[in-house]
Design an enzyme around this catalytic site. Structure first.
Site, PDB file in Angstrom:
ATOM      1  N   PHE A  39      34.571  35.061  21.563  1.00 50.01           N
ATOM      2  CA  PHE A  39      33.575  36.134  21.619  1.00 50.01           C
ATOM      3  C   PHE A  39      31.885  35.480  21.610  1.00 50.01           C
ATOM      4  O   PHE A  39      31.025  35.790  21.674  1.00 50.01           O
ATOM      5  CB  PHE A  39      33.688  36.946  20.158  1.00 50.01           C
ATOM      6  CG  PHE A  39      33.199  35.468  19.060  1.00 50.01           C
ATOM      7  CD1 PHE A  39      34.639  35.142  18.548  1.00 50.01           C
ATOM      8  CD2 PHE A  39      32.463  35.497  18.022  1.00 50.01           C
ATOM      9  CE1 PHE A  39      34.639  34.004  17.425  1.00 50.01           C
ATOM     10  CE2 PHE A  39      32.322  34.385  16.803  1.00 50.01           C
ATOM     11  CZ  PHE A  39      33.361  34.468  16.869  1.00 50.01           C
ATOM     12  N   TYR A  82      20.875   6.102   4.763  1.00 49.52           N
ATOM     13  CA  TYR A  82      22.154   6.052   4.899  1.00 49.52           C
ATOM     14  C   TYR A  82      23.507   6.416   4.574  1.00 49.52           C
ATOM     15  O   TYR A  82      24.379   7.139   4.753  1.00 49.52           O
ATOM     16  CB  TYR A  82      22.694   5.281   6.074  1.00 49.52           C
ATOM     17  CG  TYR A  82      24.162   5.249   7.318  1.00 49.52           C
ATOM     18  CD1 TYR A  82      23.410   6.034   8.263  1.00 49.52           C
ATOM     19  CD2 TYR A  82      24.941   5.329   6.673  1.00 49.52           C
ATOM     20  CE1 TYR A  82      25.212   7.005   8.978  1.00 49.52           C
ATOM     21  CE2 TYR A  82      26.447   5.499   7.025  1.00 49.52           C
ATOM     22  CZ  TYR A  82      26.095   6.445   8.697  1.00 49.52           C
ATOM     23  OH  TYR A  82      27.225   6.282   9.259  1.00 49.52           O
ATOM     24  N   PHE A 120      39.790  35.052   9.729  1.00 53.97           N
ATOM     25  CA  PHE A 120      38.017  34.477   9.556  1.00 53.97           C
ATOM     26  C   PHE A 120      38.467  33.325  11.582  1.00 53.97           C
ATOM     27  O   PHE A 120      39.440  33.064  11.367  1.00 53.97           O
ATOM     28  CB  PHE A 120      37.416  34.106   8.420  1.00 53.97           C
ATOM     29  CG  PHE A 120      35.959  33.701   9.280  1.00 53.97           C
ATOM     30  CD1 PHE A 120      35.385  34.749   9.431  1.00 53.97           C
ATOM     31  CD2 PHE A 120      35.661  32.655   9.978  1.00 53.97           C
ATOM     32  CE1 PHE A 120      33.946  35.298   9.792  1.00 53.97           C
ATOM     33  CE2 PHE A 120      34.016  32.340  10.628  1.00 53.97           C
ATOM     34  CZ  PHE A 120      33.442  33.355  10.498  1.00 53.97           C
ATOM     35  N   THR A 121      37.386  34.188  12.405  1.00 50.36           N
ATOM     36  CA  THR A 121      37.464  33.630  13.536  1.00 50.36           C
ATOM     37  C   THR A 121      37.766  31.775  13.110  1.00 50.36           C
ATOM     38  O   THR A 121      38.433  31.273  13.973  1.00 50.36           O
ATOM     39  CB  THR A 121      36.448  33.193  14.239  1.00 50.36           C
ATOM     40  OG1 THR A 121      35.472  33.162  13.488  1.00 50.36           O
ATOM     41  CG2 THR A 121      36.319  34.944  14.862  1.00 50.36           C
ATOM     42  N   ASP A 155      37.522  30.547  -0.174  1.00 48.88           N
ATOM     43  CA  ASP A 155      36.497  29.724   1.766  1.00 48.88           C
ATOM     44  C   ASP A 155      35.228  31.001  -0.007  1.00 48.88           C
ATOM     45  O   ASP A 155      34.804  31.785   0.236  1.00 48.88           O
ATOM     46  CB  ASP A 155      36.938  30.727   2.042  1.00 48.88           C
ATOM     47  CG  ASP A 155      36.112  31.357   3.790  1.00 48.88           C
ATOM     48  OD1 ASP A 155      34.721  30.134   2.800  1.00 48.88           O
ATOM     49  OD2 ASP A 155      36.554  31.441   4.795  1.00 48.88           O
ATOM     50  N   ARG A 172      32.857  43.236  16.269  1.00 45.48           N
ATOM     51  CA  ARG A 172      33.920  42.267  15.029  1.00 45.48           C
ATOM     52  C   ARG A 172      34.671  43.278  15.059  1.00 45.48           C
ATOM     53  O   ARG A 172      35.118  44.686  14.849  1.00 45.48           O
ATOM     54  CB  ARG A 172      33.754  41.958  13.626  1.00 45.48           C
ATOM     55  CG  ARG A 172      32.285  41.240  13.166  1.00 45.48           C
ATOM     56  CD  ARG A 172      33.845  39.842  13.818  1.00 45.48           C
ATOM     57  NE  ARG A 172      32.483  38.730  13.272  1.00 45.48           N
ATOM     58  CZ  ARG A 172      32.837  37.771  13.306  1.00 45.48           C
ATOM     59  NH1 ARG A 172      33.161  37.129  15.039  1.00 45.48           N
ATOM     60  NH2 ARG A 172      32.524  36.480  13.784  1.00 45.48           N
ATOM     61  N   LYS A 218      25.029  30.534   4.989  1.00 45.87           N
ATOM     62  CA  LYS A 218      25.410  31.808   4.210  1.00 45.87           C
ATOM     63  C   LYS A 218      24.444  32.266   3.115  1.00 45.87           C
ATOM     64  O   LYS A 218      23.344  32.059   2.807  1.00 45.87           O
ATOM     65  CB  LYS A 218      26.566  32.534   4.077  1.00 45.87           C
ATOM     66  CG  LYS A 218      27.001  33.182   5.989  1.00 45.87           C
ATOM     67  CD  LYS A 218      27.473  32.406   6.547  1.00 45.87           C
ATOM     68  CE  LYS A 218      27.927  32.553   7.910  1.00 45.87           C
ATOM     69  NZ  LYS A 218      29.763  32.367   7.871  1.00 45.87           N
TER      70      LYS A 218
END
Ligand SMILES: *Cc1c(COP(=O)(O)O)cnc(C)c1O
Length: 459
Positions: free
Chosen positions: A450, A73, A125-126, A216, A383, A259
């Protein structure tokens, strides 16, 4: 190593079977999915280019790492391996694991934003913008105008326009700008890079005004590839060196490791400031888990640590971006309008140009994405105006200049033949473009619409 060839620097050890469905099946599936490719079952898809998020193929080394999970943990050895790897490759001293990128965005936004603040960024960005808004801030787009123009061949469409940034500063003052959020290889602009020159200037600007610089870094390795290819003075630097140099210019970073870092789940918030780290640790336990796992299993942290080292190899990134360029050039050669230059992770079809008979409020990109699926079993995503959502103050639709369908290439998953099939599928759907009808909502979620919105065709 030859830099001209993008031949894969790996061979295939295990395969997953896929199969083609009939047009009839696909018509039924897309109707059931309300014309939203996010609502299709994966089993009904032939070539899945919905996203490059969490869908990459892990290496044998990463899978071996999975077996080395320390599932304690607290204080898992995989956490320390991850933390040390982040510092070694990305420069950030402290790492707070999170279940994925938006987990990190939530913590960052809650810690740094006060209601009434403004957060500038190089295009929205969303999830990033949503967390900024939920914390009470207004997002302000400071990307160069060329980024909103699908035709512009600007080599660094991710760059910040300092006139826009200075105008915001004059208008609201530095005390209302807690940080600037800069994405590398800007997703919403079409996977477009920011130059190191621009990043260095931004560092000076932030120092001058006492504003924090948040990165980011979801697609930092792909950005580094374009810098190596396009920016003077970087031709002889390695991707690893360029990635490190980019990161070292910022104060903190959010990462969706689904990614570039090639894991199926995970992310982190990283920073150099000890006090900020302490506050992030205090908040991560509320939303994600203890600060030494933050929603990730030990094995996942191990796979991530290894994925980071693989993601910055020159031959890997040449093959990765090379495959995207291959698909993009093939589609472009058929005279189909796409976003130029071709980006790092995806080919973006210009739906505005392809479907001039459908007005933007009838969602041409959404309709094109659904039609491409019916034609070929290739899954893509919208998009455009659907992704852009509504203005939080007026409730009106944002109307982005870019109305696009994204063909996103998963890392190390598909072959050149799959890219050929995809290019042919796009050509076929273009032949039937006059038959494609606009759409209207039958269900519109309030946030990040979306993902789960449903539509019907307008006859
Ligand atoms: C995917 C992505 C995120 C969000 O990450 P998740 O892991 O999907 O939560 C944030 N920023 C960018 C640029 C992304 O592409």
């Amino acid at each position: 190593m030859t830099t001209l060839s993008w031949a894969e620097p790996y061979k295939i050890k295990m395969v997953e079977l896929i199969k083609m469905t009939s047009r009839e099946d696909r018509l039924r599936a897309i109707r059931e999915a309300g014309y939203n490719t996010f609502l299709l079952r994966s089993e009904d898809v032939y070539i899945d280019l919905l996203t490059d998020s969490g869908v990459g193929a892990m290496s044998d080394r990463q899978w071996a790492g999975i077996m080395m999970g320390d599932e304690a943990y607290a204080g898992s050895r995989n956490f320390y391996h991850l933390r040390d790897t982040v510092e070694e490759y990305y420069s950030y001293k402290y790492t707070v694991p999170c279940h994925q990128g938006r987990g990190a965005e939530n913590i960052l936004s809650q810690l740094l934003i006060s209601p009434g603040d403004y957060v500038p960024g190089n295009m929205y960005f969303t999830t990033t913008r949503l967390h900024q808004e939920l914390a009470g801030a207004t997002f302000v787009d400071v990307i160069i105008d060329e980024a909103h123009d699908a035709e512009s061949e600007h080599p660094f469409k991710g760059n910040v326009d300092f006139d826009k940034l200075d105008a915001l500063l004059d208008e609201v003052g530095a005390e209302k700008i807690p940080y600037i959020c800069i994405a590398t290889c800007v997703n919403m602009a079409g996977g477009q890079p920011i130059s190191l020159e621009n990043l260095k200037r931004l560092r000076r600007w932030c120092d001058e005004h006492g504003i924090m610089f948040v990165h980011d870094m979801t697609r930092v390795a792909e950005n580094a590839y374009f810098i190596q290819r396009r920016e003077n003075g970087y031709q002889n630097k390695t991707i690893r060196e360029i990635v490190y140099e980019i990161c070292a210019l910022s104060d903190a970073a959010t990462m969706s490791s689904k990614k570039d870092a090639m894991v199926n789940i995970g992310g982190f918030l990283a920073m150099n400031d000890a006090r900020f780290y302490e506050r992030a640790c205090a908040l991560v336990v509320v939303y994600e888990g203890l600060h030494t796992y933050g929603g990730m299993a030990g094995r996942d942290m191990e796979a991530l640590a290894i994925g980071i080292t693989e993601s910055v190899q020159d031959d890997h990134i040449h093959a990765r971006v090379g495959q995207v360029l291959y698909l993009g050039r093939k589609i472009r050669a058929a005279d189909i309008p796409i976003v130029n230059p071709i980006g790092g992770h995806a080919v973006f079809l210009n739906a505005t140009k392809m479907l001039p008979h459908i007005p933007q409020e009838h969602f041409p990109a959404q309709a094109l994405s659904a039609a491409l699926y019916v034609e070929s079993g290739v899954r893509s995503m919208e998009r455009g105006i659907v992704s852009a959502g509504r203005d939080k103050a007026t409730g009106k639709n944002h109307r982005p200049k870019l109305e696009l369908v994204r063909l996103t290439i998963p890392r190390r998953v598909y072959t050149q033949a799959h890219m050929d099939v995809t290019a042919n599928a796009v050509e076929e759907v273009v032949k039937r473009r006059d038959e494609i009808k606009g759409l209207r909502f039958t269900y519109e979620p309030e946030m990040l619409r979306f993902f789960q919105a449903r539509f019907e065709q307008i006859d």
